[in-house]
Design a protein around this motif. Sequence first.
Motif, PDB file in Angstrom:
ATOM      1  N   ALA A   1       0.791  -1.193  -0.021  1.00 38.66           N
ATOM      2  CA  ALA A   1      -0.106  -0.085  -0.049  1.00 38.66           C
ATOM      3  C   ALA A   1       0.822   1.326  -0.083  1.00 38.66           C
ATOM      4  N   TYR A   2       0.445   2.297  -0.579  1.00 37.95           N
ATOM      5  CA  TYR A   2       0.628   3.648  -0.306  1.00 37.95           C
ATOM      6  C   TYR A   2      -0.082   4.505   0.617  1.00 37.95           C
ATOM      7  N   ILE A   3       0.515   5.371   1.278  1.00 35.24           N
ATOM      8  CA  ILE A   3      -0.270   6.413   2.335  1.00 35.24           C
ATOM      9  C   ILE A   3       0.345   7.742   1.704  1.00 35.24           C
ATOM     10  N   VAL A   4      -0.466   8.629   0.996  1.00 35.86           N
ATOM     11  CA  VAL A   4       0.325   9.683   0.729  1.00 35.86           C
ATOM     12  C   VAL A   4      -0.142  10.760   1.958  1.00 35.86           C
ATOM     13  N   CYS A   5       0.953  11.590   2.150  1.00 43.19           N
ATOM     14  CA  CYS A   5       0.762  12.748   2.999  1.00 43.19           C
ATOM     15  C   CYS A   5       0.191  13.839   2.939  1.00 43.19           C
ATOM     16  N   PRO A   6      -0.378  14.501   3.574  1.00 44.71           N
ATOM     17  CA  PRO A   6      -1.042  16.013   3.039  1.00 44.71           C
ATOM     18  C   PRO A   6       0.038  16.934   2.510  1.00 44.71           C
TER      19      PRO A   6
ATOM     20  N   ILE B   1      -4.846   8.468   0.289  1.00 38.34           N
ATOM     21  CA  ILE B   1      -4.359   9.862  -0.004  1.00 38.34           C
ATOM     22  C   ILE B   1      -5.260  10.781   1.343  1.00 38.34           C
ATOM     23  N   GLU B   2      -4.254  11.315   2.318  1.00 40.81           N
ATOM     24  CA  GLU B   2      -4.710  11.699   3.293  1.00 40.81           C
ATOM     25  C   GLU B   2      -5.077  13.502   3.162  1.00 40.81           C
TER      26      GLU B   2
ATOM     27  N   GLU C   1       6.973  12.625  10.400  1.00 42.96           N
ATOM     28  CA  GLU C   1       5.950  12.545  11.549  1.00 42.96           C
ATOM     29  C   GLU C   1       4.915  11.578  11.312  1.00 42.96           C
ATOM     30  N   THR C   2       4.117  11.856  10.075  1.00 43.85           N
ATOM     31  CA  THR C   2       2.993  10.606   9.810  1.00 43.85           C
ATOM     32  C   THR C   2       3.510   9.409   9.758  1.00 43.85           C
TER      33      THR C   2
ATOM     34  N   VAL D   1       5.073   5.258   2.730  1.00 40.03           N
ATOM     35  CA  VAL D   1       4.480   6.664   3.368  1.00 40.03           C
ATOM     36  C   VAL D   1       5.228   7.649   2.434  1.00 40.03           C
ATOM     37  N   SER D   2       4.564   8.384   1.800  1.00 39.40           N
ATOM     38  CA  SER D   2       5.300   9.509   0.878  1.00 39.40           C
ATOM     39  C   SER D   2       4.658  10.656   0.681  1.00 39.40           C
TER      40      SER D   2
END
Length: 679
Positions: free
Chosen positions: A465-470, A547-548, A485-486, A528-529
Motif C-alpha cells: 500500500a501507499y499512504i500519501v501525506c497531506p 490519500i490523506e 511525523e506521519t 508513506v510518501s
Amino acid sequence: MDIKNIKGVGEKTLKYLNLLGIYSVKDAIFFFPRCYEDRRNIKPIYELCDGDIASIIAEVSIIYPSKRANNGMYINRIVFKNETGYIVGVWFNQPYIKNNFKVGQKVFLYGKISRKMGEVQIIDPQYERDIDDLKLGINPIYPSNKYLSQKVIKKIINECLKYIDKVIIDILPESLRKSLGLYDIKSAILNIHNPKDFNILSESIKRIKFEELLVLQLGIFMAKKRFENMENAYSIPVSKEMKEYKDSLPFQLTNAQSKTIREILIDMKKSKPMNRLVQGDVGSGKTIVAITALFNCAMNGYQGALMAPTEILAQQHFLSLESLLKKWQIKIALLCGSTSKKQKDEILEKIKQGEIDIVVGTHALIQENVEFKNLALVVTDEQHRFGVRQRGELINKGHNPHVLVMTATPIPRTLALFMYGDMDISIINELPAGRQKVDTYFVRPSMRDKVYDFVKKEIRNGRQAYIVCPLVEESEKLEAESAVETSKKLQEMYFKEFKIGLLHGKMNSSDKDLVMQKFKNKEIDILVSTTVIEVGINVPNATIIVIENAERFGLAQLHQLRGRVGRGSYKSYCILISEAKTDDAKERMNIMTKTSDGFIIAEKDMELRGTGEFFGTRQHGLPELKLADPIKDIELLKQTRDVAKKIIENNLIYNKDYENLVKEVDNKFNDKFNDITFN
C-alpha cells in the motif's frame, strides 16, 4: 511611466502595489477588477427577500458584544435602522468588527440577505462609513492583499487612468475593429474600471479578451510557421526489423498504441522534423510507444534521447529499454545527477563518439558537456514537468531532431487544437490488457480506523500500500517533516506488525531509489510518501493508495496518484480521506469517485481551476492572459484563431495598419518564439 510617480503612492504603498504585480502606470491600467457589486439595488428593508443581494443605507442602532459559538467561531451582530425598518448585520470570526462602528453613525451596507424567524439579516456585508464619498452604481472589486484596501486601489487606478492617452495605444487596426463591432481599447478600459451598465461592461471585457486571444493565436501561428520552415531533419525509414521487434514484445499492443506508433513512424520518415504530442491516460502504455520510436531510430544508426522528470522514472525507463531491446544489441546508457563522475565521463565520451544509441536521463541530459554525434530523436516524458527552455536545450543538441512528447495530463482535443494551431496529437485512449480499474472511495476522517483496517487486510493477503501525506504548500522542508511525523505515527499507532518505508522530496536520489527498490522487492509493506510518487512509479503488487487530506490536491494530481495502483492483475483501490468542507473540494472528491477517464477529469479540472493554472502557460512559453479563459471563451478563441489565420495567410502582418499588433505579438512572446513547443 513608473507607478511611484503617481499621486498617493508613497514607499509603503509602492511596495504593496509591487506585491500585486503593479510596477508601472500601464500595469495599474491593466489591473482589472475580479468582480463587481451592483449597488444600484436599494430597496426598503421590508421588501427584502431571503437570498437577495442588496444595498442599504442605514444608521447604527445597537452594537452587541461578540459571542463565541460552541465551535469556537466568533459571531458579531450589529443592528441598523432606517425609515423602512431594522436589519441585523452578522459577521463571523471578526471579533473586532464592532470597533469600526459607532451608534448613530450612517453607513452603507452591501451583501446577501437572510430572513430567519422574522429577523432580516445581512451576512458578512461589505460596508462603507464615508457616506459623503459614496458612489452607488456598479462597483468594481479588485484583487487585493491585506495591506491595500479597495478604496486605496481604486483611487490609484483612477489616478493612473488620467494618463491613458500617454501609455496606451490601440493595437487593433480600425478596419478590423469596425468589421467585428469591437470597442476601441481606451473606451473598453475606462468602461471596465468604471462601468455604467452591464451591457457596456460585457462588450468592453469582450474587446480585451479578443485582443489577448488574437495576440496568443498570432504568436502561435508565427512560431508554428518558423518551425514548419525547418527542413533537413534525419529522414528515418521504418526498420526492417520492426515486425520481428513487435512480435518479440511480451504483450499485445492495443489498437490505440498501434495507431500512435504508425503515426510516429510516418512522421520520422519525413525530412521535416516530427513535432508530436502523445496524450495517454495514466497506465495507458505510452512508454512502449516511446521505446518503439527509439528502437526505430537506433536500428537506423541514429541516436535517441529520452528525458524523464525524476531519477526513479529515468531508471525505470532505462530498465524497460534494456529488457525489451537486449536482443538487438542496442547500446543504452543512463545519465542522472547521481551517476558517478567516472561513469559520467565515460558515458559522455561514448555519446560524443556515437557509441551509445539511446541515452536516458533527467535534467543531466541538457548540461553543456553532453554532446551527441547524430541525435535524431528527442523524447520527453511527463511534459508538464519541464519548462519549455529545458526541452529546447535538449532539442538544440541535435540538428532539427524529431520531437516526441508524452503526457499523462490529457487536454481535450478540440481545445488543444485551438490552443496550439494545427499541431500533431496522438491519443492513447485504451488501457492495455490486464490493467485494473481502480475503485475510488471518498471518506471522512472519522472513518480512518476502518480504512487502515482495510489496508491491513490487503497486506495480509500479500499486497502492498501507499499512504500519501497531506500537501504542505509552504516548503518542501515542512512537507518532509510532515511525512516523517506521519510515518512515525502510523508505525506506532496503526501498523506495528508491518514494515513502513518513507519517501519525500528532501531525501537524496540514492536514498529515494533504495526505498523504491525495497518497495518493489516487497521488503516494505507500506510506503508513506509525499507527491514524489506522483509520476510513473510502477509496482504491480501495490493495490491500495490512501490519500490523506485529499482536498489539498488538484484533480489532475489526485488522478496521477491514483495511477500508482491497478498496475498488476489484482483488484485495486484508492481511498480519499478528506474533510472537504467547500463546494469545490466536495466536487473534486465526487468527480474522482465517479470517473477514471483522464479526459473527463482534465475538462473538470480546467473548469474548477481555470486554464492558467491547468496549462501552466509559463511552462509552454505562452504569454499571460488577464481576462480571457480558453475554456469559458471557447467561441471567442475559435473566432480569434480564424482571424489570426487570415492575417497570416493574407500576409497582413507586413501591412502598416497591423504594425502595432505585430509589435505587441513580438513584445509578448519576445524570445519565446524559440521556446514554444507545440506539444
